[in-house]
Write an enzyme that holds these catalytic residues in place. Sequence first.
Site, PDB file in Angstrom:
ATOM      1  N   HIS A  22     -18.889  17.887  -3.519  1.00 29.75           N
ATOM      2  CA  HIS A  22     -18.603  16.476  -3.799  1.00 29.75           C
ATOM      3  C   HIS A  22     -19.369  15.502  -2.904  1.00 29.75           C
ATOM      4  O   HIS A  22     -19.140  14.297  -2.991  1.00 29.75           O
ATOM      5  CB  HIS A  22     -17.102  16.203  -3.633  1.00 29.75           C
ATOM      6  CG  HIS A  22     -16.279  16.756  -4.753  1.00 29.75           C
ATOM      7  ND1 HIS A  22     -16.460  16.375  -6.062  1.00 29.75           N
ATOM      8  CD2 HIS A  22     -15.287  17.669  -4.760  1.00 29.75           C
ATOM      9  CE1 HIS A  22     -15.609  17.037  -6.824  1.00 29.75           C
ATOM     10  NE2 HIS A  22     -14.889  17.834  -6.065  1.00 29.75           N
ATOM     11  N   HIS A  24     -19.045  26.682   1.687  1.00 34.67           N
ATOM     12  CA  HIS A  24     -18.178  25.875   0.828  1.00 34.67           C
ATOM     13  C   HIS A  24     -18.068  26.548  -0.537  1.00 34.67           C
ATOM     14  O   HIS A  24     -18.973  26.451  -1.366  1.00 34.67           O
ATOM     15  CB  HIS A  24     -18.801  24.483   0.714  1.00 34.67           C
ATOM     16  CG  HIS A  24     -17.883  23.456   0.174  1.00 34.67           C
ATOM     17  ND1 HIS A  24     -16.950  22.803   0.948  1.00 34.67           N
ATOM     18  CD2 HIS A  24     -17.723  22.964  -1.074  1.00 34.67           C
ATOM     19  CE1 HIS A  24     -16.287  21.951   0.198  1.00 34.67           C
ATOM     20  NE2 HIS A  24     -16.724  22.034  -1.040  1.00 34.67           N
TER      21      HIS A  24
HETATM   22 FE   LIG Z   1     -12.982  19.476  -0.610  1.00 32.43          FE
HETATM   23 FE   LIG Z   2     -15.524  21.133  -2.514  1.00 32.54          FE
END
Ligand SMILES: [Fe+2]
Ligand SMILES: [Fe+2]
Length: 271
Positions: free
Chosen positions: A69, A159
């Site tokens: 994001h 991530h």
């Molecule tokens: Fe996150």
């Molecule tokens: Fe994420």
Amino acid sequence: MLKVIFFGDVCGEPGRKTVKKFLPQIIEEQKPDLILANVENLAHGKGVTIKTLEELMRAGITGFTGGNHIFSKRELGEEVFSKYGNILARPANIPETYPGMSGVMIETKKGKVLLGNFLGQVFMEKQFHEPVSSPFAMIENWLASNQMERPIATIIDFHAEATSEKVAFGYFVDGKVSAVLGTHTHIPTADYKVLPGGTAYITDVGMCGAAGTVLGVVKELSLARFTTGAWVPFDIPEEAEQGELSYVIIEIDENTGKASSIQGFHKIVQI
Ligand SMILES: [Fe+2]
Ligand SMILES: [Fe+2]
């Protein structure tokens, strides 16, 4: 010994508030050499802005990582990378056309620490216009190309969604980096440990954000998606009375770059 604190995905205002409220006490108790945070959700749950990053910098955090994001507010994200691209690592395995660097050198009193960010490929929503390339295939070159400034330690924020991919990546780089810290799921795991080769590992650090939510999102909105099957836009609470505070503390031998300990923390706190 280099003592490092890393905060999991800091989500919007409630996350920033939680970190800012408790960090002074943590600093006093732990006396860390370096404080890091994942900021992919920093600005109202999606992306990062200069204002929100500077809030965490004022609190004492000096190095940051991204995630899927990080460019959700694309223009604002580009501004952030032009000003603070030297302390904010963006995912290494997204198209090169995105601004920023995937490896940044964070200064500490004991030397420079290489901070990196990789995305997993399994069960990840498509966020970029090209597929994410394999973190396994690129890690060796990435490490080699980031050695010029002779970092005393290397910390990777991995991530990713799938626990198996994260565990496998930890073993893949064991002994080559000081720490692999999982982020993205917003749920802390209890498997923090030092792997046999000296890499500190955790599958997910968890999040810093509003408690009583679904992964930081207003719970009624998340429930509406599940119960009606309709696409309901997500939002995060503007304010919260309780926060989730998730972080790890890692100790690294600055002479060898190997970790000697990692401990995870997860607390529900009044904010
Ligand atoms: Fe996150
Ligand atoms: Fe994420």
